[in-house]
Design an enzyme around this catalytic site. Structure first.
Site, PDB file in Angstrom:
ATOM      1  CB  CYS B  51     -18.970  16.602 -53.711  1.00 50.94           C
ATOM      2  SG  CYS B  51     -20.491  17.182 -54.506  1.00 50.94           S
ATOM      3  CB  CYS B  54     -17.321  14.673 -47.300  1.00 50.66           C
ATOM      4  SG  CYS B  54     -17.900  15.816 -46.030  1.00 50.66           S
ATOM      5  CG  HIS B  55     -17.752  12.294 -51.139  1.00 51.86           C
ATOM      6  ND1 HIS B  55     -18.138  11.089 -50.604  1.00 51.86           N
ATOM      7  CD2 HIS B  55     -18.787  13.142 -50.939  1.00 51.86           C
ATOM      8  CE1 HIS B  55     -19.381  11.201 -50.111  1.00 51.86           C
ATOM      9  NE2 HIS B  55     -19.788  12.447 -50.294  1.00 51.86           N
ATOM     10  CG  MET B  92     -25.219  12.395 -48.289  1.00 49.57           C
ATOM     11  SD  MET B  92     -23.879  12.759 -49.442  1.00 49.57           S
ATOM     12  CE  MET B  92     -24.863  13.327 -50.843  1.00 49.57           C
ATOM     13  CG  HIS B 328     -12.371  19.161 -39.002  1.00 50.62           C
ATOM     14  ND1 HIS B 328     -12.427  19.188 -40.370  1.00 50.62           N
ATOM     15  CD2 HIS B 328     -13.251  20.098 -38.567  1.00 50.62           C
ATOM     16  CE1 HIS B 328     -13.312  20.095 -40.757  1.00 50.62           C
ATOM     17  NE2 HIS B 328     -13.818  20.674 -39.687  1.00 50.62           N
ATOM     18  CG  HIS B 370     -16.730  20.777 -35.753  1.00 54.28           C
ATOM     19  ND1 HIS B 370     -16.724  22.131 -35.520  1.00 54.28           N
ATOM     20  CD2 HIS B 370     -16.339  20.628 -37.052  1.00 54.28           C
ATOM     21  CE1 HIS B 370     -16.363  22.765 -36.632  1.00 54.28           C
ATOM     22  NE2 HIS B 370     -16.131  21.875 -37.571  1.00 54.28           N
TER      23      HIS B 370
END
Lengths: 540, 540
Positions: B51, B54-55, B92, B328, B370
């Site tokens: 998790c 991303c969070h 998600m 990224h 990406h």
């Protein structure tokens, strides 16, 4: 009292200390010391004004020890009150003449409570606190008065939250303008017309000396707690940017010099020289470099000197120059190439070559060097030198600062002279045979009301007394500045005694005879004085 | 299961999440959701592994929304469990195949609890977690085996916390060495002998391919949560420094490349492009620049690309290049001058000239680009181009990247082709007429077990199926790498189905015929593969 309105100002800015600490109770020794309402607000304000500088907003310690409940609760209310009133051997001031008994009680309780982290400040929040009083296009195109504004002394009236504009020719106070609280320094536009000040409350102000009377044309809050400001002077960026540095949040902000619009914010949080993370990495001092399009951003707790290139702020080049903790105040050599700054609690001066953007030296000068505006002169033995007084001892140390002409002397102690007490400031002028230095930090009026005048050729010291200071003023002499011609030295006098703050004054000495020449009265805590001509020409 | 030991590893490192959250209770919907003991430890580990990426570690949100109690408690236990199990339209993932019901229940409760900030990590603490297994002077002076180590594939075995060293000539697994958990990438020394990996757990490892079998010679933890690593390759600093980047603490660390001794740590906390302070400003990706003595440090949440000069780490020059959130993965153009990186959730590729150390372009390529290792080739219309697949749509976008030869095409879209599903990686080789791209992120095996092969001349796509993948494997094809000769393409297969992780494999295709040529079995979640020769020569 001005302080009342300062508290209100802080709270209106959202400083959340008061609101975030909850609970009920009164000031007293107890397991869970608590303050509320007015008491908490007063304690917040006193802590911010008197304590945070050394102990940190987060109370995690900086040049002073931490004041966290783990340790302070062990000491207890009564012992804390005594420490605050009487000071310590370790360097803590005594506050019995500055705070009354009730205030000391409040603070002793306050520092046993859990500290609360103030909020961050975004660019958007700065813009909400940004005002242009006079649009740049509405500013006068020539001076609106006939005064010799190049010999103005822009003077910090510390506890009044004002700058006094004093005519150096007539010795008249031309105006007092409202700025931030306890301004630390003022920096000039390259022609000397505009002056930028940073209040301890994070309020950045722009003053126009051409207006009649001189007034503030724009202001912006860039932090909740701040110290310094600088103006870009190099090449095509001359007078384009103003930088302000925050104690909290720990960051610097680049603004438009015309309007003070905030353009860019950069965090200074980082690691100290031991590789430990510092959340409160405060911007102590800011300078423009004469020989490069850069600002110097000195981060107190990390010992990092950041040379920040303003030629392209979207691709911001920064040299992160390592030195020592805790960076405080600096000045350039006479060529403008080398920067000399005190890492005060490491007892070092640090030297940076602003052309190569690298550190070139570090020198242990004695206990806690504090040069203030500094002084550069020619020594008969060492050639070009610069000097500093010390917070920790009665001494002035001079070092060689001419690596090209006198490489063996560069960044080495040339000589030191003992004074009668620790001081804050020294100053000289190329037209003067002297270096003047204060002894502000000595506790006794028999010392701190005297300044020392050194002959550059013989290195001999002559003590000069500032006379006619009634005992009830609890007066202290501090900070010297020359006039434009370099034949007068202006010395500030703080009247610290309760009820006498307004009795502060500036005493003007003839540099040659060291005799008093004039006295400018009715100034609340006059501190740093900036002669327009000397500062814009980087004289001294 | 490996995960058990990873949890223990985290806790032994002092990750304080488990210890700092106090209270009693069990996983259930309630006003004050609480977890303790083993449940809390499991939830911490699952959150960290699945998790936090991303969070955010602080749960304040990053590419995913925040998961703070204010919002999550309103949703409630049951709704949170459904979201975790089924995913959302907003991007998600669904975790019903990855977490079991009990784990989903735990996490739904966990994210309703107050988040706890993990500790910082000092240089001293890193040194406490630093081990040299083989001293540099004891390393072999020539390869200890007769294998063609320049055609080794250094392969991430993601969930095993290992790197597989695979002989590209014989297709044998030479060894599996223990590294950090879920290594993201591996970077090579300039001769390709040493490989450096960064585990998601902040464990930086150095692998020697000359030893028999290849093994880890040194390791150091530089963070609690991390992603990337890079090696200095320029001039006299060749193979002198290794840089590691932390997600938490958000910083980068420069280590000695021989021993991995941590030398320097720099915080990346700062402000995003809206001028808002980001406390969790994570280092996403790190690169050496071929044409300058610098590393590129890409800070995800601030959109800042820091070009960090390693020629003098005591006077560390950094260009803070502004771009977009959230940075990224990137790669260089074929000349090694221009850096191309995805600001993925801003749907842009960002282009930096590493010679001038400035941003030169930004291009909206489509939903969530990406590129992974990226691909550079010659397009018949646009000349030199590079491309990316997208996480957010089935598309490959190619742009011109030759500002000298084709200035009108530079940093502009040349063309794009639609694939059948969103992907993670694309790859090519100068000896190959093709660009291979995966479709890993499509939910259906009918798509994600196929890869797309584009003809560089015609831009035509040919779908190629990875066959013989039993349904219970829940297999997905991901990541391509060419062999040294450029005539084979290696495709990873994850067997995600519960109990089948070890059944992951690599399928080797003949690049020309697109026919399967070999299969390397028994690999747990093989992911990124790094052909020694191609990577050290920057081929692709």
């Amino acid at each position: 009292m001005k302080r009342k309105s300062i508290t209100a100002g802080l709270l209106s800015l959202g400083l959340p200390l008061a609101m975030a600490v909850s609970g009920i109770g009164t000031a007293a020794a107890q397991d869970h010391p608590e303050l509320t309402g007015d008491d908490l607000e007063r304690a917040n304000t006193i802590y911010f004004q008197r304590c945070a500088g050394c102990h940190g907003t987060l109370r995690r310690g900086a040049t002073g020890p931490d004041l966290l409940p783990e340790t302070s609760k062990d000491l207890g209310q009564r012992r804390l009150e005594r420490i605050i009133a009487l000071g310590t051997e370790g360097g803590m001031n005594n506050f019995d003449g500055i705070l009354d008994e009730e205030e000391i009680t409040l603070i002793a309780t306050y520092i046993q409570m859990e500290p609360v982290e103030p909020p961050e400040m975004s660019i958007a929040e700065m813009k909400d606190r940004w005002t242009v009083f006079v649009q740049p296009e509405d500013l006068p195109t020539e001076p609106q008065h006939d005064r010799n504004w190049e010999n103005f002394f822009v003077t910090i009236l510390r506890d009044a939250g004002q700058m006094g504009i004093i005519d150096g020719d007539t010795k008249e106070v031309v105006s007092k303008v409202d700025t931030g609280y306890a301004v630390h320094v003022a920096k000039e536009s390259s022609d000397g017309r505009f002056w930028y000040t940073m209040g301890r409350d994070g309020r950045l102000s722009k003053i126009d000396l051409w207006m009649d009377p001189p007034q503030v044309t724009a202001e912006v809050w860039i932090a909740y707690d701040a110290r310094d400001v600088a103006v870009s002077h190099y090449g095509e960026w001359q007078d384009k940017y103003v930088i302000g540095g925050g104690y909290w949040p720990p960051h610097f902000v680049i603004t438009d010099a015309d309007t003070l619009e905030p353009l860019k914010v950069v965090s200074t949080r980082g690691y100290n020289t031991d590789g430990e993370y510092v959340h409160e990495a405060r911007v102590a001092a800011l300078y423009n470099t004469p020989g490069a399009p850069t600002f110097l951003v000195n981060v107190k707790e990390t010992g990092q000197i950041w040379q920040v290139d303003y030629s392209d702020i979207d691709n911001l080049r920064v040299e992160m120059i390592e030195s020592k903790e805790f960076l405080h105040d600096g000045f350039f050599d006479r060529t403008g190439r080398y920067f000399q700054i005190a890492a005060n609690f490491s007892h070092h001066m640090v030297f940076v070559d602003t052309h190569t953007r690298k550190r070139v030296g570090m020198l242990n000068t004695g206990e806690i060097p504090h040069p203030g505006p500094g002084a550069n002169w020619d020594d008969p033995e060492c050639g070009p030198v610069a000097g500093t007084v010390h917070l920790g001892e009665g001494r002035m140390t001079a070092w060689g600062n001419d690596p090209e002409g006198h490489p063996d002397r560069a960044w080495q102690t040339c000589f030191s002279v003992e004074t009668d007490g620790p001081g804050l400031f020294l100053r000289t002028h190329p037209n003067s045979p002297h270096v003047w230095m204060d002894q502000t930090m000595h506790p006794e009026p028999d010392v701190n009301q005297w300044v020392m005048v050194m002959n550059k050729q013989t290195r001999e010291l002559t003590p000069v007394q500032v006379t006619d200071l009634p005992a009830e003023y609890d007066a202290v002499a501090t900070h010297m500045e020359y006039n434009q011609a370099g034949d007068e030295v202006w010395v500030s006098v703080w009247a610290r005694g309760r009820g006498h703050l307004e009795a502060g004054e500036i005493v003007v000495f003839d540099d040659k005879t060291k005799e008093e020449k004039a006295r400018i009265k009715g100034l609340e805590t006059p501190t740093g004085k900036f002669n327009v001509y000397n500062r814009k020409k980087h004289i001294g």
